[in-house]
Design an enzyme around this catalytic site. Structure first.
Site, PDB file in Angstrom:
ATOM      1  N   ARG A  18      -5.322  -6.298  13.714  1.00 42.82           N
ATOM      2  CA  ARG A  18      -4.426  -6.461  12.562  1.00 42.82           C
ATOM      3  C   ARG A  18      -3.178  -5.597  12.739  1.00 42.82           C
ATOM      4  NH1 ARG A  18      -6.991  -5.614   6.783  1.00 42.82           N
ATOM      5  NH2 ARG A  18      -6.856  -3.424   7.365  1.00 42.82           N
ATOM      6  N   GLU A  33      -4.380 -11.269  -4.661  1.00 37.22           N
ATOM      7  CA  GLU A  33      -5.194 -10.091  -4.377  1.00 37.22           C
ATOM      8  C   GLU A  33      -4.816  -8.945  -5.300  1.00 37.22           C
ATOM      9  OE1 GLU A  33      -4.453  -8.213  -0.538  1.00 37.22           O
ATOM     10  OE2 GLU A  33      -2.510  -9.220  -0.436  1.00 37.22           O
ATOM     11  N   LYS A  61       0.121  -5.289   7.221  1.00 45.13           N
ATOM     12  CA  LYS A  61      -0.175  -4.063   6.459  1.00 45.13           C
ATOM     13  C   LYS A  61       0.992  -3.104   6.630  1.00 45.13           C
ATOM     14  CE  LYS A  61      -4.178  -1.238   5.298  1.00 45.13           C
ATOM     15  NZ  LYS A  61      -4.198  -1.549   3.864  1.00 45.13           N
TER      16      LYS A  61
HETATM   17  N1  PLP Z   1      -5.417  -6.123   0.433  1.00 53.72           N
HETATM   18  C1  PLP Z   1      -4.652  -5.021   0.380  1.00 53.72           C
HETATM   19  C2  PLP Z   1      -3.303  -5.146  -0.251  1.00 53.72           C
HETATM   20  C3  PLP Z   1      -5.120  -3.811   0.921  1.00 53.72           C
HETATM   21  O1  PLP Z   1      -4.354  -2.711   0.882  1.00 53.72           O
HETATM   22  C4  PLP Z   1      -6.395  -3.758   1.505  1.00 53.72           C
HETATM   23  C5  PLP Z   1      -6.895  -2.525   2.094  1.00 53.72           C
HETATM   24  O2  PLP Z   1      -6.800  -2.288   3.261  1.00 53.72           O
HETATM   25  C6  PLP Z   1      -7.159  -4.940   1.537  1.00 53.72           C
HETATM   26  C7  PLP Z   1      -6.645  -6.089   0.988  1.00 53.72           C
HETATM   27  C8  PLP Z   1      -8.521  -4.967   2.153  1.00 53.72           C
HETATM   28  O3  PLP Z   1      -8.477  -4.882   3.554  1.00 53.72           O
HETATM   29  P1  PLP Z   1      -9.635  -4.215   4.375  1.00 53.72           P
HETATM   30  O4  PLP Z   1     -10.895  -4.836   3.914  1.00 53.72           O
HETATM   31  O5  PLP Z   1      -9.323  -4.535   5.782  1.00 53.72           O
HETATM   32  O6  PLP Z   1      -9.607  -2.762   4.088  1.00 53.72           O
HETATM   33  C1  COI Z   2      -7.615   0.575   2.574  1.00 47.69           C
HETATM   34  O1  COI Z   2      -8.560   0.124   1.920  1.00 47.69           O
HETATM   35  O2  COI Z   2      -7.774   1.010   3.716  1.00 47.69           O
HETATM   36  C2  COI Z   2      -6.280   0.599   2.020  1.00 47.69           C
HETATM   37  O3  COI Z   2      -5.363   0.687   2.784  1.00 47.69           O
HETATM   38  C3  COI Z   2      -6.129   0.494   0.570  1.00 47.69           C
HETATM   39  C4  COI Z   2      -5.223   1.478  -0.078  1.00 47.69           C
HETATM   40  C5  COI Z   2      -5.642   2.892   0.039  1.00 47.69           C
HETATM   41  C6  COI Z   2      -3.792   1.244   0.239  1.00 47.69           C
END
Ligand code: PLP
Ligand code: COI
Length: 339
Positions: free
Chosen positions: A82, A220, A184
């Site tokens: 990612r 989301e 991200k």
């Molecule tokens: N959506 C957003 C905007 C986020 O900041 C996060 C956190 O990382 C997620 C979704 C969930 O992603 P992940 O499950 O890879 O942490």
């Molecule tokens: C995560 O879950 O890793 C995130 O980045 C979410 C938040 C702290 C921005």
């Protein structure tokens, strides 16, 4: 906060300076050998693109202490991929997956004393990031970059852990239809600060964004993905090019299907049909699985299972996910990387 004052079973999601962080520079067209450093302050040019034009991206993943004392990283290969996609979107040099995973391991080993003990519900949160640095002023990609990973012990991101939280639908967008929502990158989070603060002022945990094109479908949460359980026991989660492809979401899709026997739907989640869901939740590395008690939309609070208690399907998903992460339940092939 010093090491001695950490209360392992009371950790929230706050900055704690740990012993060592990984630091690597991209100069003259290549990533240099990374080092571990005690210094948690970066010294960068005032012209850095990260400061002016938001040229930066980050990741979030966790290391877990297992019952037998060993340490698990959960799907770091997915975070590496990612981050490479985020780099491609913002014209930054990608860090190869093997370098990324090795750097994660080094940081975990160097800060092992900060990993919350097994059974406390806490984990060591790793925050990899890449920033554009070096002398520059025009809108263009930076002459140099920094890749760093720091870490800290964390507990629940939303209050109460498995206690339901209420969310509110935002009228703002965090990302544009063909913008950077799927990457991200800091800009998405900068855009979410004001709507998030407004939501918190009204005692909601955070806000939920609708699709930026039509404002008719759930996308989301500002910091996590959305899922719901339909009355037919289907696991449904939005599919959209402006949603961050979460690794927890990806994992739950597989666990719901293969371990819980649920039908999975990745598709449109229309906001005017949320009364059809019997449970809903926010999922992410920081959020883990946070049950959604209710969602406020057009001045009405739509309650799902309960504002007080987690629903049974959400609870089973939580047990399966956290069991896999801490090594109590067998993980699907390739999900766990031992440190
Ligand atoms: N959506 C957003 C905007 C986020 O900041 C996060 C956190 O990382 C997620 C979704 C969930 O992603 P992940 O499950 O890879 O942490
Ligand atoms: C995560 O879950 O890793 C995130 O980045 C979410 C938040 C702290 C921005």
């Amino acid at each position: 906060m010093g090491y001695e004052s950490i209360k392992w079973d009371k950790l929230g999601f706050d900055y704690i300076k740990t012993d060592l962080r990984y630091l690597s520079y991209w100069r003259n067209g290549a990533w240099q050998e990374g080092t571990l450093t005690e210094d948690n302050v970066l010294h960068i040019s005032e012209g850095s693109t990260a400061l002016h034009y938001g040229q930066q991206c980050f990741e979030g993943l966790k290391a877990y202490r297992c019952k037998d004392g060993s340490i698990n990283l959960f799907r770091p290969d997915q975070n590496a991929l990612r981050m490479q996609r985020s780099c491609a979107r913002l014209l930054m040099p990608p860090v190869p997956s093997d370098v990324f995973i090795e750097a994660c391991k080094q940081v975990v080993r160097a800060n092992e004393r900060f990993i919350p003990p097994y059974g406390t519900g806490g984990a060591l949160y790793l925050r990899p990031f890449i920033i554009g640095v070096g002398d520059n002023i025009g809108v263009r990609t930076a002459p140099e970059f920094i890749f760093s990973i720091f870490c800290m012990p964390v507990g629940a991101y939303f209050k109460g852990g498995l206690k339901p939280n209420n969310f509110v639908i935002s009228s703002y967008d965090r990302a544009a239809p063909n913008g950077t929502g799927a990457a991200k990158v800091g800009g998405n989070y900068a855009a979410s600060l004001m709507p998030g603060a407004e939501a918190k002022k009204r005692h909601f945990a955070d806000c939920i964004y609708l699709d930026p094109q039509t404002h008719s479908k759930i996308e989301e949460v500002g910091s996590a993905n959305f899922f719901a359980i339909t009355r037919n026991d289907e696991f449904i989660t939005p599919k959209s090019p402006s949603v961050l492809p979460g690794i927890t979401r990806l994992s739950l899709i597989e666990l719901a299907q293969t371990r819980l026997g649920l039908k999975v739907i990745e598709g449109d989640v229309f906001i005017d049909r949320i009364d059809e869901f019997k449970e809903a939740g926010a999922c992410g590395t920081a959020a883990v699985i946070t049950p959604i008690g209710g969602i406020e939309y057009q001045d009405k609070l739509h309650v799902f299972y309960s504002e007080e208690e987690v629903g049974p399907v959400t609870q089973r998903l939580y047990n399966e996910l956290t069991g896999v992460q801490t090594g109590d339940i067998e993980a699907p092939e390739g999900w766990i990387v031992k440190v």
